[in-house]
Write a protein that holds these residues in place. Structure first.
Motif, PDB file in Angstrom:
ATOM      1  N   VAL A 263      -6.586   5.977  -1.869  1.00 54.71           N
ATOM      2  CA  VAL A 263      -6.710   5.013  -0.784  1.00 54.71           C
ATOM      3  C   VAL A 263      -7.947   5.376   0.022  1.00 54.71           C
ATOM      4  O   VAL A 263      -8.061   6.494   0.520  1.00 54.71           O
ATOM      5  N   THR A 264      -8.870   4.436   0.126  1.00 52.39           N
ATOM      6  CA  THR A 264     -10.050   4.624   0.966  1.00 52.39           C
ATOM      7  C   THR A 264      -9.978   3.582   2.064  1.00 52.39           C
ATOM      8  O   THR A 264      -9.898   2.380   1.777  1.00 52.39           O
ATOM      9  N   GLU A 265      -9.966   4.084   3.288  1.00 50.21           N
ATOM     10  CA  GLU A 265      -9.783   3.215   4.439  1.00 50.21           C
ATOM     11  C   GLU A 265     -10.528   3.809   5.625  1.00 50.21           C
ATOM     12  O   GLU A 265     -10.440   5.015   5.868  1.00 50.21           O
ATOM     13  N   LYS A 266     -11.267   3.005   6.344  1.00 54.14           N
ATOM     14  CA  LYS A 266     -11.961   3.439   7.565  1.00 54.14           C
ATOM     15  C   LYS A 266     -12.883   4.634   7.317  1.00 54.14           C
ATOM     16  O   LYS A 266     -13.010   5.529   8.134  1.00 54.14           O
TER      17      LYS A 266
ATOM     18  N   SER B  61      -1.365   4.024   4.558  1.00 52.31           N
ATOM     19  CA  SER B  61      -2.428   3.475   5.393  1.00 52.31           C
ATOM     20  C   SER B  61      -2.775   4.510   6.459  1.00 52.31           C
ATOM     21  O   SER B  61      -1.982   5.405   6.753  1.00 52.31           O
TER      22      SER B  61
ATOM     23  N   LYS C 174       0.838  -1.192   0.000  1.00 49.78           N
ATOM     24  CA  LYS C 174       0.000   0.000   0.000  1.00 49.78           C
ATOM     25  C   LYS C 174       0.872   1.241   0.000  1.00 49.78           C
ATOM     26  O   LYS C 174       1.899   1.282   0.666  1.00 49.78           O
TER      27      LYS C 174
END
Length: 129
Positions: free
Chosen positions: A66-69, A11, A8
């Motif tokens: 980046v798509t996270e949480k 993050s 990645k």
């Protein structure tokens, strides 16, 4: 978009994702919707480079998304090799609140904390991963 299986670009910690969601909620005005937080690097400061932030209203060719949480970060195409493997955190202490880059490519930082020296990952290091 940049992609290496199992690797990645960036993050997010829970704290960073929460702060990005807050920023996006406050940036909902204007003609173009806020897509996420754009992160990059630029030359500057006594150590040579500085991290940059702005509201991303478009995704440009070569950007990494980046798509996270529940939060979205758009990594500027020119910064991908400098940020590869970075964890973005958000810290609040008694006197300040700031994003913190836990960047394995960072070689050093200046004493004032405003700039860093970053060595980009080489293409040969990427293929060996």
């Amino acid at each position: 978009m940049f992609s290496i299986p199992g690797l990645k670009v960036i993050s997010l910690t829970d704290a960073a994702a929460a702060r990005i969601r807050e920023i996006m909620a406050q940036s909902a005005d204007g003609d173009a919707p806020a897509l996420g937080l754009r992160v990059g690097v630029k030359k500057g400061g006594c150590a040579g480079m500085e991290y940059t932030f702005e509201i991303a209203r478009a995704v440009n060719k070569g950007d990494d998304v980046v798509t996270e949480k529940g939060a979205t970060v758009v990594v500027d195409a020119k910064a991908v090799l400098f940020l590869l493997g970075t964890e973005l955190d958000f810290k609040t202490d008694r006197f300040s609140s700031t994003f913190v880059f836990n960047n394995p490519n960072q070689v050093s930082a200046c004493g004032c904390g405003e700039s860093v020296e970053i060595k980009p990952r080489s293409e040969s290091a990427l293929t060996a991963s």
